[in-house]
Write a protein that holds these residues in place. Structure first.
Motif, PDB file in Angstrom:
ATOM      1  N   ASP A  45      57.149  48.148  24.257  1.00  0.00           N
ATOM      2  CA  ASP A  45      57.954  48.037  23.043  1.00  0.00           C
ATOM      3  C   ASP A  45      58.783  46.765  23.069  1.00  0.00           C
ATOM      4  O   ASP A  45      59.231  46.315  24.122  1.00  0.00           O
ATOM      5  CB  ASP A  45      58.884  49.248  22.904  1.00  0.00           C
ATOM      6  N   HIS A  80      66.249  57.076  17.486  1.00  0.00           N
ATOM      7  CA  HIS A  80      65.820  56.116  18.495  1.00  0.00           C
ATOM      8  C   HIS A  80      65.130  56.851  19.635  1.00  0.00           C
ATOM      9  O   HIS A  80      65.351  58.043  19.859  1.00  0.00           O
ATOM     10  CB  HIS A  80      67.012  55.295  19.022  1.00  0.00           C
ATOM     11  N   PRO A  90      61.933  44.583  20.668  1.00  0.00           N
ATOM     12  CA  PRO A  90      62.888  44.754  19.570  1.00  0.00           C
ATOM     13  C   PRO A  90      62.262  44.358  18.235  1.00  0.00           C
ATOM     14  O   PRO A  90      61.491  43.397  18.155  1.00  0.00           O
ATOM     15  CB  PRO A  90      64.040  43.803  19.948  1.00  0.00           C
ATOM     16  N   SER A  91      62.584  45.128  17.194  1.00  0.00           N
ATOM     17  CA  SER A  91      62.100  44.816  15.850  1.00  0.00           C
ATOM     18  C   SER A  91      63.078  43.852  15.182  1.00  0.00           C
ATOM     19  O   SER A  91      64.277  44.137  15.083  1.00  0.00           O
ATOM     20  CB  SER A  91      61.985  46.098  15.027  1.00  0.00           C
ATOM     21  N   GLU A 115      66.095  46.147  27.700  1.00  0.00           N
ATOM     22  CA  GLU A 115      64.706  45.764  27.478  1.00  0.00           C
ATOM     23  C   GLU A 115      64.044  45.273  28.768  1.00  0.00           C
ATOM     24  O   GLU A 115      62.833  45.445  28.968  1.00  0.00           O
ATOM     25  CB  GLU A 115      64.604  44.695  26.382  1.00  0.00           C
TER      26      GLU A 115
END
Length: 504
Positions: free
Chosen positions: A228, A177, A230-231, A34
């Protein structure tokens, strides 16, 4: 040019000629994926890199699939056992199950796929194998082996229908993904050749910076709010448990008290007290889950004698029992309860210490266990809404009115009733409701007034109306679920549960 450490590391690790995936850059820079992604977006905004995105699908074998890769698919093992037993002629299924080493749910899995794959036929408990079948080239087994070895699903090496079948069998988990690949621009190459300095930046303002005045001189990292992240899904109460709690609240509001008791109980409480003959088909190992544990020998002797008498001879002057075998050892044997009516028997007998002077109302919303065939409306374990009312001069109208009041609390007003036979209630009827999506009529419960053969041995002189309703079927009528396996169990659809709006 001055850049933060993370951005400089990404530039130095990336290539101008070959797109480099974020994961590989993370490995080379020893940064988190990330962090690399965030740095790449910042560099793209400055014109130093380009980012290409594509969606990649993976299919990972489940733990069950890995077990089958070692031992063989259940249907293949059944076929091999049939061939070894010379099943050109029909062979009893029970003989082959042991020879194939099939246990628990593997039996149903083997039966469901044996004929589908053309391995032979199963008729009336007998198996006939096709000697020309070739289990060594089973497409599903080959596909699982390919995936276990790291094979991809994106190059059409495995047929899409085959992947769908493996997913339905819960043998693979497919995931999608986003893969991002980073490429240096000409400006980045030029900047690297000219030399880039490291900019000391901080990513947060702290109380110490404020008190010392350091915040005036430091350089803060820029944040890309479009990048983006992380969910993260927070935990919450399962929708089935929410509905169970709501059902409890409704019943308490209707004046009922809650019962509780053991999930594993003596067959005496589960079936014998209900005037269910001991040779009834529902009491065989095909329908009930017997436990290999010591029997429950603390049953009340006088009650046992009265129940046995009711089974053998009936009750009253015109009564007539079953005249079938009745064995106390069987009554003391322990099994998982197939309905929560075992709790009703404990309470109505006074054995649970409840006050049973009429009028009384009791309920439970608890799990029960049955050896059913799995389908969209049946599971091996489910929740039953048990209830009974003890009062004088009860009638079917009282029972129907109770259901109409209960289901109206959930917005269900079109309940239908059909006469039915139960060994323990007379009159009896089933309840049905219309599925809001498919329009099908779905059975949602069973009910009736307890027979004298049930009540007299318990010492009950008033009337008792009782019912067992399926909580999962109530859920289907409320939310429109078409397959209860989507809601709980091994095939549970977590996304469906996350997206379903809770009804109040």
């Amino acid at each position: 040019m001055r850049l933060p450490d993370s951005q400089l590391a990404v530039l130095e690790a990336a290539s101008a000629t070959e797109p480099t995936p974020v994961d590989r850059l993370a490995d080379e820079t020893e940064l988190k994926p990330e962090t690399v992604t965030r740095a790449a977006f910042d560099l793209r905004d400055d014109g130093l890199v380009t980012i290409a995105e594509r969606t990649e699908t993976t299919a990972d074998p489940t733990d069950e699939a890995h077990d089958y890769l070692e031992s063989g698919l259940p249907e293949v093992r059944l076929y091999r056992a049939a061939i070894e037993a010379d099943a050109d002629d029909a062979v009893e299924l029970g003989q082959l199950i042991g020879a194939a080493g099939l246990e628990g749910p593997e039996v149903d899995i083997a039966l469901a796929n044996f004929a589908r794959k053309g391995y032979g036929t199963i008729d009336s408990g007998s198996v006939t194998a096709d000697p020309d079948a070739d289990p060594d080239s089973d497409p599903e087994a080959d596909a699982l082996a390919t995936l276990a070895d790291g094979g991809s699903v994106d190059n059409d090496a495995i047929d899409a229908d085959l992947l769908d079948q493996l997913e339905r069998r819960d043998l693979i988990v497919r995931r999608e993904h986003t893969v991002r690949e980073i490429t240096l621009t000409d400006d980045a190459v030029t900047a690297l050749m000219e030399g880039i300095e490291t900019a000391e930046t901080v990513d947060r303002l702290t109380p110490e910076m404020l008190t010392s005045g350091e915040w005036v001189d430091v350089e803060f990292s820029e944040y890309n709010v479009e990048a983006d992240a992380p969910s993260i899904e927070g935990g919450r109460k399962h929708i089935l448990r929410q509905t169970a709690d709501r059902a409890k609240d409704v019943l308490v509001g209707m004046g009922f008290q809650e019962m509780d008791g053991p999930h594993a109980d003596a067959d005496f409480w589960i079936n014998d007290c209900l005037f269910m003959p001991q040779d009834h088909p529902a009491r065989t190992h095909w329908d009930r889950f017997a436990l290999d544990v010591p029997p429950i020998q603390g049953l009340p002797d006088q009650l046992v004698d009265r129940v046995e008498s009711a089974h053998r001879d009936g009750v009253g002057e015109d009564g007539d029992g079953y005249h079938s075998p009745w064995d106390r050892d069987f009554a003391e044997a322990v099994a998982l309860r197939g309905h929560t009516t075992s709790l009703s028997m404990r309470y109505l007998s006074g054995f649970a210490g409840a006050d049973i002077e009429p009028p009384k109302r009791y309920f439970s919303v608890e799990k029960v266990y049955r050896n059913d065939t799995l389908d969209p409306t049946h599971l091996l374990e489910f929740f039953q809404i048990e209830g009974w009312v003890l009062a004088e001069d009860l009638s079917v109208r009282d029972l129907m009115g109770t259901f109409e009041e209960f289901y109206a609390q959930f917005g269900i007003t079109d309940i239908k009733f059909k006469p039915h036979y139960n060994p323990y209630t007379e009159p009896s009827f089933e309840l049905f409701g219309e599925h809001p999506t498919t329009g099908e009529i779905v059975e949602i419960g069973n009910s009736g007034l307890f027979r004298p053969e049930v009540l007299e041995p318990l010492g009950i002189e008033a009337d008792v109306m009782a019912w067992g309703l399926a909580l999962e079927r109530l859920l289907m009528l409320m939310y429109g679920f078409e397959d209860i396996r989507d809601v709980h169990g091994t095939l549970c659809d977590l996304e469906l549960l996350r997206e379903t709006e809770v009804l109040h």
